[in-house]
Write a protein that holds these residues in place. Structure first.
Motif, mmCIF file in Angstrom:
data_model
loop_
_atom_site.group_PDB
_atom_site.id
_atom_site.type_symbol
_atom_site.label_atom_id
_atom_site.label_comp_id
_atom_site.label_asym_id
_atom_site.label_seq_id
_atom_site.Cartn_x
_atom_site.Cartn_y
_atom_site.Cartn_z
ATOM 1 N N ASP A 159 31.899 16.881 -18.959
ATOM 2 C CA ASP A 159 31.841 17.939 -17.772
ATOM 3 C C ASP A 159 33.181 18.780 -18.150
ATOM 4 O O ASP A 159 34.090 18.552 -18.394
ATOM 5 C CB ASP A 159 32.055 17.427 -16.502
ATOM 6 C CG ASP A 159 31.948 18.364 -15.413
ATOM 7 O OD1 ASP A 159 31.444 19.521 -15.666
ATOM 8 O OD2 ASP A 159 32.586 18.161 -14.385
ATOM 9 N N THR A 163 38.371 18.592 -13.333
ATOM 10 C CA THR A 163 38.552 17.706 -11.976
ATOM 11 C C THR A 163 39.781 17.399 -11.794
ATOM 12 O O THR A 163 40.567 17.052 -12.408
ATOM 13 C CB THR A 163 37.845 16.141 -12.423
ATOM 14 O OG1 THR A 163 36.254 16.379 -12.420
ATOM 15 C CG2 THR A 163 37.841 15.291 -11.081
ATOM 16 N N THR A 169 39.934 9.829 -6.659
ATOM 17 C CA THR A 169 39.530 9.459 -8.042
ATOM 18 C C THR A 169 40.572 8.253 -8.347
ATOM 19 O O THR A 169 39.979 7.338 -9.271
ATOM 20 C CB THR A 169 40.257 10.726 -8.840
ATOM 21 O OG1 THR A 169 41.480 11.075 -9.066
ATOM 22 C CG2 THR A 169 39.175 12.004 -8.594
ATOM 23 N N ARG A 176 33.052 10.519 -2.772
ATOM 24 C CA ARG A 176 32.489 10.631 -4.240
ATOM 25 C C ARG A 176 32.007 12.111 -4.370
ATOM 26 O O ARG A 176 31.138 12.269 -5.807
ATOM 27 C CB ARG A 176 31.348 9.574 -4.624
ATOM 28 C CG ARG A 176 32.021 8.242 -4.140
ATOM 29 C CD ARG A 176 30.912 7.230 -4.849
ATOM 30 N NE ARG A 176 30.281 7.640 -6.196
ATOM 31 C CZ ARG A 176 31.050 7.410 -7.396
ATOM 32 N NH1 ARG A 176 32.342 6.760 -7.396
ATOM 33 N NH2 ARG A 176 30.675 7.587 -8.688
ATOM 34 N N TYR A 179 32.407 13.276 -8.389
ATOM 35 C CA TYR A 179 31.694 12.520 -9.282
ATOM 36 C C TYR A 179 30.104 12.835 -9.066
ATOM 37 O O TYR A 179 29.331 13.270 -9.973
ATOM 38 C CB TYR A 179 31.580 10.930 -9.017
ATOM 39 C CG TYR A 179 33.049 10.468 -9.104
ATOM 40 C CD1 TYR A 179 33.639 10.502 -10.396
ATOM 41 C CD2 TYR A 179 33.717 10.155 -7.908
ATOM 42 C CE1 TYR A 179 34.978 9.845 -10.527
ATOM 43 C CE2 TYR A 179 35.025 9.742 -7.984
ATOM 44 C CZ TYR A 179 35.734 9.399 -9.128
ATOM 45 O OH TYR A 179 36.906 9.103 -9.649
ATOM 46 N N ASP A 180 29.789 13.044 -7.813
ATOM 47 C CA ASP A 180 28.264 13.584 -7.827
ATOM 48 C C ASP A 180 28.367 15.026 -8.408
ATOM 49 O O ASP A 180 27.207 15.187 -8.772
ATOM 50 C CB ASP A 180 28.064 13.549 -6.034
ATOM 51 C CG ASP A 180 27.968 12.242 -5.482
ATOM 52 O OD1 ASP A 180 27.775 11.160 -6.325
ATOM 53 O OD2 ASP A 180 28.123 12.067 -4.425
ATOM 54 N N ARG A 183 28.037 15.112 -12.185
ATOM 55 C CA ARG A 183 26.715 14.446 -12.588
ATOM 56 C C ARG A 183 25.785 15.482 -12.365
ATOM 57 O O ARG A 183 24.716 15.770 -13.261
ATOM 58 C CB ARG A 183 26.176 13.056 -11.780
ATOM 59 C CG ARG A 183 27.311 11.910 -12.039
ATOM 60 C CD ARG A 183 26.652 10.724 -11.154
ATOM 61 N NE ARG A 183 25.440 10.229 -11.670
ATOM 62 C CZ ARG A 183 25.082 9.369 -12.874
ATOM 63 N NH1 ARG A 183 26.373 8.927 -13.424
ATOM 64 N NH2 ARG A 183 24.247 9.062 -12.868
ATOM 65 N N GLU A 196 25.917 9.078 -18.862
ATOM 66 C CA GLU A 196 27.185 9.178 -18.143
ATOM 67 C C GLU A 196 27.789 10.439 -18.391
ATOM 68 O O GLU A 196 27.513 10.909 -19.338
ATOM 69 C CB GLU A 196 27.944 7.945 -18.490
ATOM 70 C CG GLU A 196 29.341 7.963 -17.780
ATOM 71 C CD GLU A 196 29.436 7.768 -16.525
ATOM 72 O OE1 GLU A 196 28.662 8.722 -15.655
ATOM 73 O OE2 GLU A 196 30.265 6.937 -15.996
ATOM 74 N N LEU A 199 34.792 12.924 -17.159
ATOM 75 C CA LEU A 199 35.630 13.888 -16.215
ATOM 76 C C LEU A 199 36.939 14.236 -16.953
ATOM 77 O O LEU A 199 37.387 13.490 -17.618
ATOM 78 C CB LEU A 199 36.005 13.401 -14.680
ATOM 79 C CG LEU A 199 34.511 13.676 -13.928
ATOM 80 C CD1 LEU A 199 33.554 12.805 -14.124
ATOM 81 C CD2 LEU A 199 34.975 13.052 -12.245
ATOM 82 N N SER A 210 31.772 9.043 -14.462
ATOM 83 C CA SER A 210 31.418 9.279 -13.070
ATOM 84 C C SER A 210 31.061 7.985 -12.346
ATOM 85 O O SER A 210 31.146 7.606 -10.979
ATOM 86 C CB SER A 210 30.366 10.031 -12.977
ATOM 87 O OG SER A 210 28.834 9.526 -13.571
#
Length: 280
Positions: A159, A163, A169, A176, A179-180, A183, A196, A199, A210
């Motif tokens: 990603d 983040t 975290t 979450r 993370y969502d 994704r 996967e 981050l 994630s």
């Protein structure tokens, strides 16, 4: 207030509302602490036949899950309720009874593995959810030096959006969103269940995946290394186990170390350790 002060006040307000308001909610205790625990009949020499036969050893890394839960509860209660004391029963025996009771009431077959979501609120309310999960002959097979087929290796994406490190975290909770979002932004959905996303924090250092912690090979000696907790990564139970057994070491991992086609280890308390390959 000077023009410069107004500018920086407005800038801080914009940054908080755009990036941080969902991460830091000091007075909001609506989230729950989360542990995803693998129940596996194969973890004991004699597999259970009835719920009464289940032991703590049938819950993968039960002790690690318990100690992380108590530490997390203590942290968030101190931050939100200003109370360091746990005024309710949260002993290992209590949690074991909750898990086995849920399995008994569900009428699920005890010789099949399960993914258990253990949800604990800051006032001690416990909810147990049971889900099917895949069979794993060896939960550590991803760390073995053997040949893996393309079907066994996960596709791993990076990603490119930062983040921000936060308690959500570092500790596993139902909050979450980061993370969502990662994704949703990054995963193409070509191989559901075998993808996967990694981050990256504000210092351009690797944090985690994630749904997994991660390790990459250190070039100078081929040792598997995983990000330090200071990166903002989750204090995962499988991560702790692998560190304790000296399968992996902690190190700061810059974004530049994540090369395309690089093989990685992905691990969590449900699937154990699997192999992945960075594809994008």
């Amino acid at each position: 207030m000077t023009e410069k002060e107004e500018f920086y006040n407005e800038l801080a307000y914009t940054i908080y509302n755009k990036y941080l308001s969902d991460l830091f909610v000091p007075q909001d205790g609506s989230f729950k602490l989360l542990s995803t625990i693998r129940y596996d009949p194969k973890l004991t020499e004699i597999p259970p036949i009835t719920p009464q036969d289940i032991t703590k050893e049938n819950f993968f890394l039960f002790g690690e899950h318990y100690h992380r839960l108590v530490f997390s509860l203590t942290y968030f209660r101190r931050q939100i309720t200003k109370n360091n004391e746990l005024e309710f029963d949260i002993s290992q025996d209590f949690l074991f009874e909750k898990l086995t009771e849920a399995i008994k009431l569900s009428n699920k077959i005890v010789f099949e593995p399960m993914k258990i979501r253990l949800l604990v609120s800051l006032d001690g309310e416990v909810v147990v959810e049971l889900h099917d999960t895949g069979y794993r002959a060896n939960l550590l097979d991803g760390i073995l030096e053997t040949q893996f087929s393309d079907d066994q290796i996960w596709d791993v994406y990076i990603d490119r959006e930062v983040t921000f490190i936060s308690p959500f975290t570092s500790f596993k909770t139902t909050n979450r969103k980061v993370y969502d979002d990662a994704r949703r932004r990054t995963l193409p959905g070509k191989r559901p269940g075998k993808e996967e996303v990694l981050l990256i924090n504000g210092s351009e250092h690797l944090m985690e995946g994630s749904i997994t912690n991660i390790a990459i090979r250190r070039k100078k000696d081929e040792k598997w290394i995983t990000p330090q907790l200071s990166s903002g990564c989750l204090c995962g139970v499988m991560r702790h186990f692998l560190l304790r057994k000296n399968y992996i070491e902690e190190e700061t991992i810059p974004l530049s170390a994540l090369e395309i086609n690089c093989e990685v280890l992905l691990f969590n308390g449900i699937m154990g350790v699997v192999r992945g390959r960075i594809v994008s």
